[in-house]
Design a protein around this motif. Structure first.
Motif, PDB file in Angstrom:
ATOM      1  N   VAL A   1       0.689  -1.280   0.051  1.00  0.00           N
ATOM      2  CA  VAL A   1      -0.043  -0.020   0.096  1.00  0.00           C
ATOM      3  C   VAL A   1       0.844   1.432  -0.191  1.00  0.00           C
ATOM      4  CG1 VAL A   1      -1.680   1.383   1.277  1.00  0.00           C
ATOM      5  CG2 VAL A   1      -2.039  -1.069   1.035  1.00  0.00           C
ATOM      6  N   ALA A   2       1.902   1.154   0.706  1.00  0.00           N
ATOM      7  CA  ALA A   2       2.923   2.427   0.808  1.00  0.00           C
ATOM      8  C   ALA A   2       3.512   2.602  -0.463  1.00  0.00           C
ATOM      9  CB  ALA A   2       3.789   2.336   2.115  1.00  0.00           C
ATOM     10  N   LEU A   3       3.980   1.384  -0.996  1.00  0.00           N
ATOM     11  CA  LEU A   3       4.766   1.634  -2.070  1.00  0.00           C
ATOM     12  C   LEU A   3       3.931   2.185  -3.370  1.00  0.00           C
ATOM     13  CD1 LEU A   3       7.416   1.209  -3.883  1.00  0.00           C
ATOM     14  CD2 LEU A   3       6.874  -1.306  -4.112  1.00  0.00           C
ATOM     15  N   GLY A   4       2.679   1.474  -3.522  1.00  0.00           N
ATOM     16  CA  GLY A   4       1.721   1.867  -4.480  1.00  0.00           C
ATOM     17  C   GLY A   4       1.307   3.366  -4.314  1.00  0.00           C
ATOM     18  N   ALA A   5       1.068   3.861  -2.984  1.00  0.00           N
ATOM     19  CA  ALA A   5       0.808   5.362  -2.934  1.00  0.00           C
ATOM     20  C   ALA A   5       2.038   6.160  -3.402  1.00  0.00           C
ATOM     21  CB  ALA A   5       0.461   5.624  -1.386  1.00  0.00           C
ATOM     22  N   LEU A   6       3.283   5.850  -3.074  1.00  0.00           N
ATOM     23  CA  LEU A   6       4.373   6.601  -3.376  1.00  0.00           C
ATOM     24  C   LEU A   6       4.672   6.633  -5.049  1.00  0.00           C
ATOM     25  CD1 LEU A   6       6.736   8.209  -2.755  1.00  0.00           C
ATOM     26  CD2 LEU A   6       8.242   6.007  -2.447  1.00  0.00           C
ATOM     27  N   LEU A   7       4.392   5.273  -5.547  1.00  0.00           N
ATOM     28  CA  LEU A   7       4.629   5.044  -6.864  1.00  0.00           C
ATOM     29  C   LEU A   7       3.563   6.113  -7.805  1.00  0.00           C
ATOM     30  CD1 LEU A   7       5.744   1.650  -7.535  1.00  0.00           C
ATOM     31  CD2 LEU A   7       7.055   3.431  -7.900  1.00  0.00           C
ATOM     32  N   GLY A   8       2.260   5.825  -7.507  1.00  0.00           N
ATOM     33  CA  GLY A   8       1.229   6.566  -8.051  1.00  0.00           C
ATOM     34  C   GLY A   8       1.349   7.977  -7.889  1.00  0.00           C
ATOM     35  N   SER A   9       1.707   8.510  -6.641  1.00  0.00           N
ATOM     36  CA  SER A   9       1.983   9.860  -6.582  1.00  0.00           C
ATOM     37  C   SER A   9       3.089  10.481  -7.526  1.00  0.00           C
ATOM     38  CB  SER A   9       2.065  10.257  -4.972  1.00  0.00           C
ATOM     39  OG  SER A   9       1.019   9.907  -4.294  1.00  0.00           O
ATOM     40  N   ALA A  10       4.128   9.865  -7.411  1.00  0.00           N
ATOM     41  CA  ALA A  10       5.185  10.161  -8.117  1.00  0.00           C
ATOM     42  C   ALA A  10       5.071  10.112  -9.646  1.00  0.00           C
ATOM     43  CB  ALA A  10       6.552   8.901  -7.881  1.00  0.00           C
ATOM     44  N   VAL A  11       4.300   9.181 -10.265  1.00  0.00           N
ATOM     45  CA  VAL A  11       3.845   9.331 -11.684  1.00  0.00           C
ATOM     46  C   VAL A  11       2.944  10.346 -12.085  1.00  0.00           C
ATOM     47  CG1 VAL A  11       2.735   8.062 -13.387  1.00  0.00           C
ATOM     48  CG2 VAL A  11       4.320   6.721 -12.008  1.00  0.00           C
ATOM     49  N   LEU A  12       2.009  10.475 -11.219  1.00  0.00           N
ATOM     50  CA  LEU A  12       1.358  11.591 -11.425  1.00  0.00           C
ATOM     51  C   LEU A  12       1.797  13.127 -11.378  1.00  0.00           C
ATOM     52  CD1 LEU A  12      -2.022  12.240 -11.828  1.00  0.00           C
ATOM     53  CD2 LEU A  12      -2.351  12.455  -9.554  1.00  0.00           C
ATOM     54  N   THR A  13       2.848  13.173 -10.037  1.00  0.00           N
ATOM     55  CA  THR A  13       3.394  14.405 -10.124  1.00  0.00           C
ATOM     56  C   THR A  13       4.548  14.743 -11.332  1.00  0.00           C
ATOM     57  OG1 THR A  13       3.178  14.380  -7.731  1.00  0.00           O
ATOM     58  CG2 THR A  13       4.860  15.943  -8.387  1.00  0.00           C
ATOM     59  N   CYS A  14       5.116  13.583 -11.665  1.00  0.00           N
ATOM     60  CA  CYS A  14       6.049  13.824 -12.707  1.00  0.00           C
ATOM     61  C   CYS A  14       5.570  13.950 -14.156  1.00  0.00           C
ATOM     62  CB  CYS A  14       7.012  12.641 -12.731  1.00  0.00           C
ATOM     63  SG  CYS A  14       8.155  12.298 -11.341  1.00  0.00           S
ATOM     64  N   THR A  15       4.245  13.466 -14.221  1.00  0.00           N
ATOM     65  CA  THR A  15       3.626  13.777 -15.428  1.00  0.00           C
ATOM     66  C   THR A  15       3.275  15.214 -15.561  1.00  0.00           C
ATOM     67  OG1 THR A  15       2.673  11.564 -15.398  1.00  0.00           O
ATOM     68  CG2 THR A  15       1.377  13.213 -16.849  1.00  0.00           C
ATOM     69  N   GLU A  16       2.682  15.854 -14.375  1.00  0.00           N
ATOM     70  CA  GLU A  16       2.030  17.234 -14.245  1.00  0.00           C
ATOM     71  C   GLU A  16       3.434  18.135 -14.636  1.00  0.00           C
ATOM     72  OE1 GLU A  16      -1.308  16.868 -10.897  1.00  0.00           O
ATOM     73  OE2 GLU A  16       0.750  17.755 -10.559  1.00  0.00           O
ATOM     74  N   LEU A  17       4.575  17.787 -13.862  1.00  0.00           N
ATOM     75  CA  LEU A  17       5.909  18.679 -14.232  1.00  0.00           C
ATOM     76  C   LEU A  17       6.255  18.517 -15.557  1.00  0.00           C
ATOM     77  CD1 LEU A  17       7.876  17.802 -11.019  1.00  0.00           C
ATOM     78  CD2 LEU A  17       7.149  20.036 -11.807  1.00  0.00           C
ATOM     79  N   SER A  18       6.262  17.177 -16.239  1.00  0.00           N
ATOM     80  CA  SER A  18       6.745  17.275 -17.641  1.00  0.00           C
ATOM     81  C   SER A  18       5.884  17.988 -18.443  1.00  0.00           C
ATOM     82  CB  SER A  18       6.557  15.736 -18.095  1.00  0.00           C
ATOM     83  OG  SER A  18       7.572  15.072 -17.321  1.00  0.00           O
ATOM     84  N   HIS A  19       4.552  17.865 -18.151  1.00  0.00           N
ATOM     85  CA  HIS A  19       3.297  18.705 -19.053  1.00  0.00           C
ATOM     86  C   HIS A  19       3.752  20.167 -18.736  1.00  0.00           C
ATOM     87  CE1 HIS A  19      -0.104  19.708 -21.229  1.00  0.00           C
ATOM     88  NE2 HIS A  19      -0.595  20.435 -20.246  1.00  0.00           N
ATOM     89  N   ALA A  20       3.864  20.574 -17.664  1.00  0.00           N
ATOM     90  CA  ALA A  20       4.213  22.150 -17.471  1.00  0.00           C
ATOM     91  C   ALA A  20       5.472  22.682 -18.104  1.00  0.00           C
ATOM     92  CB  ALA A  20       4.285  22.193 -15.906  1.00  0.00           C
TER      93      ALA A  20
END
Length: 511
Positions: free
Chosen positions: A43-62
């Protein structure tokens, strides 16, 4: 997206129940002690990976859209949206903090879903419990009256983090002001500290044989009570019995009705615009058939407004002559702002009443209560319709799986009744249950509005008397329009039920 992803991660823990391995897992020491530890890590790893992918996607798009890597070293408060953020840091440091907050919020949501899942022995009830708990949280998050603290400290506030970092908000905690962000973090820590031992105790002490609680015992008694009736029922009656009793449909429908009653209770006016507030006040005070009383009320309000305007002009004259103090004048300025809103609202009211006077049989009606009931833009009506869609998907999405799990799917497909008549009876039972449920939900909304307003005045009035329905034909009354809307919603939900059943039947054949 992040919340749905965490729900999928947690739902994967049900595999041993689906495959019949739950007894073996609970009988082994590693299943009782080691397994929850590894799943906590998942659960902890899933939360970290999901948040990292979402945040990196936002940063890349920005970066692709705007660039600006050189700006990451600037102070965060130089961005206008974060001027109320009280912690000094750079923009780059804030992205790391935002990633951490997002991961913590996703972890807390996953932990809550996992705890609820393990607390329910019957896996077929897990989805219903998730829907009820998250629906209740969302109802609190949508600012139900009397829940000010729970509106801000909520599971949905952990997923909607922008409200935590772009606004400064102190909450009243036992008489002491506490910042919203620290309070959410401490509440999440406390909730996690309570749920983690609870999950451990469930894995350590509960056994599959003894894990069925009072809900399942009650359902078994209901089945035994109605079983003699089901033996002698028609094919349609058997489908109704199977959905309501065997498939736990009765419990799902009751929970959905309770959620609908929670979502529909005590609606507010929905606007803070002083013009709209005063206009609604005029409608309420003068409601009734358009006649001499309506014109008398309008003349009374105009006379009162003219008197207040004269008082304001006299106050201005006295202040310019030095006869009024600064404090008295400031109070008058504030009252004058309200006076302007009243004047604008009275002009709109007069225009509407003059238009109604040209139509025989017109009424002055309160708009707020009927906007909640009849407007397609009502947020509560949309929420109730979404509850209906999710409930029916949960109710009928498992129908094809019942025959498949019990080995009756091939028998049903090999008989004429299974190929044709059974399908028609099944869809007929679904339409009966859907119609009863839909009418119940919209009746609950009607009852809650009547409780909030005191009464629903003049249901026989033409619906075109309301400004947001003025394009409707004059022959449709408010009650008639509500019945038509309920019929249209019920028909659309029945079609949705048939689509769900058809999809599950196709999937059942392929499976």
């Amino acid at each position: 997206l992040l919340g749905a992803y965490m729900a999928l991660v947690v739902a994967s823990f049900l595999e041993e129940r689906k495959r019949g391995l739950w007894t073996m897992v609970c009988a082994s020491p590693a299943g009782r002690l080691g397994l929850p530890v590894w799943r906590l890590g998942a659960v902890a790893l899933g939360a970290l990976l999901g948040s990292a992918v979402l945040t990196c996607t936002e940063l890349s798009h920005a970066y692709w859209m705007y660039g600006g890597l050189s700006e990451l070293g600037r102070v965060l408060q130089s961005v206008s949206s974060f001027q109320d953020f009280t912690y000094p840091m750079t923009i780059g440091s804030f992205w790391l903090l935002y990633l951490l907050l997002r991961a913590l919020g996703a972890f807390l949501l996953g932990l809550t879903l996992w705890f609820l899942q393990e607390a329910i022995a019957d896996r077929r009830l897990v989805g219903a419990v998730w829907v009820l708990v998250l629906g209740g949280e969302y109802a609190l998050y949508r600012r139900l009256p009397g829940t000010a603290l729970l509106q801000k400290v909520n599971l949905f506030s952990c997923l909607h983090l922008r409200a935590l970092v772009t606004g400064y908000c102190n909450l009243n905690l036992f008489g002491h002001p506490v910042g919203q962000l620290p309070l959410v973090l401490w509440a999440g820590l406390l909730l996690g500290a309570l749920m983690l031992p609870g999950i451990g105790c469930i894995y350590r002490f509960r056994k599959p044989v003894s894990g069925y609680g009072w809900v399942n015992r009650l359902l078994d008694r209901v089945r035994r009570l109605f079983a003699p009736m089901a033996r002698h029922a028609s094919l349609l009656g058997h489908e109704l019995y199977k959905t309501l009793a065997v498939g736990r449909g009765g419990l799902i429908l009751l929970g959905a009705l309770a959620l609908a009653a929670l979502l529909a209770q005590s609606p507010t006016l929905g606007t803070s615009d002083p013009v709209e507030v005063n206009l609604e006040s005029y409608y309420r005070q003068s409601q009734g058939p358009v006649g001499q009383e309506t014109w008398d009320y309008l003349a009374k309000r105009q006379a009162r407004l003219a008197e207040q305007q004269a008082q304001w002009e006299e106050l201005q004259r006295r202040y310019e002559a030095g006869e009024a103090s600064d404090g008295t004048y400031e109070i008058g300025v504030m009252n004058h702002g309200e006076l302007q809103a009243q004047a604008l609202a009275l002009d709109q009211y007069q225009t509407h009443v003059e238009a109604l006077a040209t139509q025989p049989g017109s009424y002055v009606l309160p708009h707020w209560v009927y906007r909640e009931l009849l407007s397609q833009d009502s947020a509560r009506s949309k929420s109730l319709f979404l509850v209906c869609l999710l409930t029916l998907a949960l109710l009928f999405g498992t129908q094809a799986g019942v025959e498949r799990r019990t080995g009756m799917a091939r028998v049903c497909q090999a008989t004429p009744r299974g190929r044709g008549m059974l399908r028609r009876r099944r869809h007929g039972a679904a339409w009966i249950l859907t119609s009863a449920f839909s009418v119940s939900v919209w009746s609950v909304q009607l009852i809650q509005l009547a409780r909030s307003y005191g009464t629903l005045p003049y249901p026989q009035a033409p619906a075109c008397c309301l400004t947001f329905l003025e394009d409707l034909p004059g022959g449709i009354s408010i009650l008639g329009l509500w019945l038509l809307l309920t019929l249209a919603r019920t028909l659309s939900l029945c079609i949705w039920s048939s689509l769900i059943l058809g999809a599950t039947e196709k999937l059942g054949k392929r499976g």
